[in-house]
Enzyme design. Structure first.
Site, PDB file in Angstrom:
ATOM      1  N   HIS A  35       0.876  -1.201   0.000  1.00 30.86           N
ATOM      2  CA  HIS A  35       0.000   0.000   0.000  1.00 30.86           C
ATOM      3  C   HIS A  35       0.896   1.229   0.000  1.00 30.86           C
ATOM      4  O   HIS A  35       1.433   1.622   1.036  1.00 30.86           O
ATOM      5  CB  HIS A  35      -0.910  -0.002   1.233  1.00 30.86           C
ATOM      6  CG  HIS A  35      -1.898   1.126   1.233  1.00 30.86           C
ATOM      7  ND1 HIS A  35      -3.255   0.928   1.380  1.00 30.86           N
ATOM      8  CD2 HIS A  35      -1.743   2.474   1.110  1.00 30.86           C
ATOM      9  CE1 HIS A  35      -3.887   2.084   1.348  1.00 30.86           C
ATOM     10  NE2 HIS A  35      -2.983   3.050   1.190  1.00 30.86           N
ATOM     11  N   HIS A  58     -10.590   0.877   1.431  1.00 30.11           N
ATOM     12  CA  HIS A  58     -10.416   1.881   2.493  1.00 30.11           C
ATOM     13  C   HIS A  58     -11.641   1.744   3.384  1.00 30.11           C
ATOM     14  O   HIS A  58     -12.731   2.192   3.015  1.00 30.11           O
ATOM     15  CB  HIS A  58     -10.297   3.295   1.913  1.00 30.11           C
ATOM     16  CG  HIS A  58     -10.042   4.321   2.981  1.00 30.11           C
ATOM     17  ND1 HIS A  58      -8.831   4.969   3.142  1.00 30.11           N
ATOM     18  CD2 HIS A  58     -10.838   4.773   3.982  1.00 30.11           C
ATOM     19  CE1 HIS A  58      -8.897   5.779   4.183  1.00 30.11           C
ATOM     20  NE2 HIS A  58     -10.111   5.682   4.716  1.00 30.11           N
ATOM     21  N   HIS A  73      -4.803  -0.706   5.691  1.00 25.75           N
ATOM     22  CA  HIS A  73      -4.351   0.069   6.862  1.00 25.75           C
ATOM     23  C   HIS A  73      -5.326  -0.014   8.039  1.00 25.75           C
ATOM     24  O   HIS A  73      -5.893   0.990   8.467  1.00 25.75           O
ATOM     25  CB  HIS A  73      -4.063   1.522   6.503  1.00 25.75           C
ATOM     26  CG  HIS A  73      -5.034   2.190   5.569  1.00 25.75           C
ATOM     27  ND1 HIS A  73      -6.394   2.176   5.748  1.00 25.75           N
ATOM     28  CD2 HIS A  73      -4.831   2.899   4.439  1.00 25.75           C
ATOM     29  CE1 HIS A  73      -6.975   2.851   4.784  1.00 25.75           C
ATOM     30  NE2 HIS A  73      -6.043   3.292   3.972  1.00 25.75           N
TER      31      HIS A  73
HETATM   32  C1  NCD Z   1      -3.666   8.953   1.924  1.00 27.38           C
HETATM   33  C2  NCD Z   1      -3.170   9.960   0.914  1.00 27.38           C
HETATM   34  O1  NCD Z   1      -2.637  11.003   1.324  1.00 27.38           O
HETATM   35  O2  NCD Z   1      -3.262   9.718  -0.303  1.00 27.38           O
HETATM   36  N1  NCD Z   1      -3.807   9.578   3.198  1.00 27.38           N
HETATM   37  C3  NCD Z   1      -3.818   8.975   4.408  1.00 27.38           C
HETATM   38  O3  NCD Z   1      -4.040   9.646   5.401  1.00 27.38           O
HETATM   39  N2  NCD Z   1      -3.597   7.692   4.536  1.00 27.38           N
HETATM   40  C4  NCD Z   1      -4.945   8.336   1.455  1.00 27.38           C
HETATM   41  C5  NCD Z   1      -5.345   7.077   2.198  1.00 27.38           C
HETATM   42  O4  NCD Z   1      -4.725   6.036   2.048  1.00 27.38           O
HETATM   43  O5  NCD Z   1      -6.321   7.123   2.972  1.00 27.38           O
HETATM   44 ZN    ZN Z   2      -3.280   5.021   1.533  1.00 20.21          ZN
END
Ligand code: NCD
Ligand code: ZN
Length: 359
Positions: free
Chosen positions: A20, A143, A181
């Site tokens: 990821h 997500h 995540h």
């Molecule tokens: C990610 C991004 O900046 O593209 N941001 C984050 O806070 N993780 C997008 C995502 O994976 O949710």
């Molecule tokens: Zn991400």
């Protein structure tokens, strides 16, 4: 499981992959791609560009731009994902599968995170697409956050499991799903209890920090990401999950670069930039749990196996050697401030010990 060879002062493992990763586009690529290519063999590139990567043709040309930023002496394979919208045609799924390079499609509930406004507004709208993915064996990356405005931000993952993910897994039992995540005990428990088609990525920062880090002595924008850091009990659950030996948890940094002025702002962007230090942070997290013998499976084997790919053929070595995380990197006429900027981390990638042969 292959135990890592080595002793307390060094750790040698099959080259890991990052399942990821955000690398953005244009001039950003030359800054961030080398950081990932230095330690990871492959990465699953997230499609949330503006405009998003919604077609296989776009994904393949984006991949070429990423490859152009891989330093000459490194070998790095970007694997691509498609951004699902309410209108993704079935032919795109067929084309993605046929490409052999687009290995997943990403479900962003509309409004859930950075650049997700073109995402899916109602899961039913993509049922035909999910059915086709199930049939072809294309992985769905999710997500997993509920987006309704009345859902507390700390409950978004839990509510998403109840309202969307559980029904989805029941409805499409043959669909391979990666819950991206994960941040909560509910998510860890859900994945552990699920069948072989459901897996999860876990970031280094969610293994090392709880939500206090967002407010330590003041507001800390570089610790702000989505899904947001949670309570300590959730961090503990994530640690237990990745150290449990369950092969359906694997490494996904969610390294997400943003120019400093967009994070240090009245309404700052979500995303932690971790690519240069993620592997060190993961090693710290496993070591703190006395589980370094489980690290290689998490970092280098489980993800590839879930995606039906062989592990990388070469190895890397981490040395126990403190190094200072840079205060910043130059980035798009601004700065890119990594997580833990200016702090010391315990494990350093030993570039001289890499047995990778550049092509
Ligand atoms: C990610 C991004 O900046 O593209 N941001 C984050 O806070 N993780 C997008 C995502 O994976 O949710
Ligand atoms: Zn991400």
């Amino acid at each position: 499981m292959l135990p890592p060879s080595g002793n307390l002062s060094s750790l040698t493992l099959i080259r890991p992959d990052d399942w990821h990763l955000h690398v953005r586009d244009g001039d950003a690529l030359d800054v961030v791609v080398p950081h990932s290519a230095a330690c990871f063999g492959r990465a699953l590139i997230m499609p949330n560009l503006r405009p998003p990567v919604t077609t296989t043709v776009q994904a393949l040309t984006y991949r070429e731009r990423i490859l152009a930023s891989v330093p000459q002496d490194m070998v790095f394979e970007p694997l691509m994902s498609l951004y699902l919208t309410d209108n993704t045609p079935l032919e795109e799924i067929d084309g993605a599968k046929a490409s052999g390079i687009v290995i997943a499609a990403k479900l962003y509930p509309a409004g859930a995170t950075t650049h997700s406004d073109a995402g899916v507004t109602a899961i039913e709208l993509i049922h035909p697409v999910l059915e086709r993915m199930e049939k072809l064996g294309l992985v769905l990356c999710v997500h997993g956050e509920a987006t309704a405005a009345d859902v507390d931000i700390f409950d978004r993952e839990r509510i998403f499991i109840e309202k969307t993910l559980s029904p989805l897994v029941r409805h499409f039992p043959g669909l391979k799903i990666v819950f991206e995540h994960i941040t909560t005990s509910e998510a860890a428990q859900f994945v552990r209890a699920a069948g072989t088609n459901v897996a999860a990525t876990v970031t280094a920062h969610h293994l090392l920090f709880n939500r206090n880090a967002l407010f330590a002595g003041g507001l800390r924008p570089h610790h702000y990401c989505l899904p947001v850091l949670k309570r300590e009990k959730h961090r503990r659950s994530l640690i237990q999950a990745v150290c449990s030996g369950c092969p359906r948890f694997f490494l996904g940094t969610d390294s997400a670069p943003h120019a400093a002025h967009t994070k240090e702002a009245a309404c700052g962007c979500a995303g932690c930039y971790t690519a240069p230090l993620a592997l060190s942070l993961y090693a710290e997290a496993f070591e703190a749990e006395g589980a370094l013998d489980r690290f290689e499976a998490f970092a280098s084997l489980n993800g590839a196996a879930f995606y039906g790919l062989p592990p990388n053929e070469d190895k890397i070595t981490l040395q126990r050697k403190s190094w200072k995380v840079p205060d910043y990197y130059s980035y798009l006429n601004d700065k890119l401030i990594p997580l833990c900027a200016g702090e010391t981390v315990a494990w350093e990638l030993d570039a001289s010990m890499s047995d990778r042969v550049p092509s």
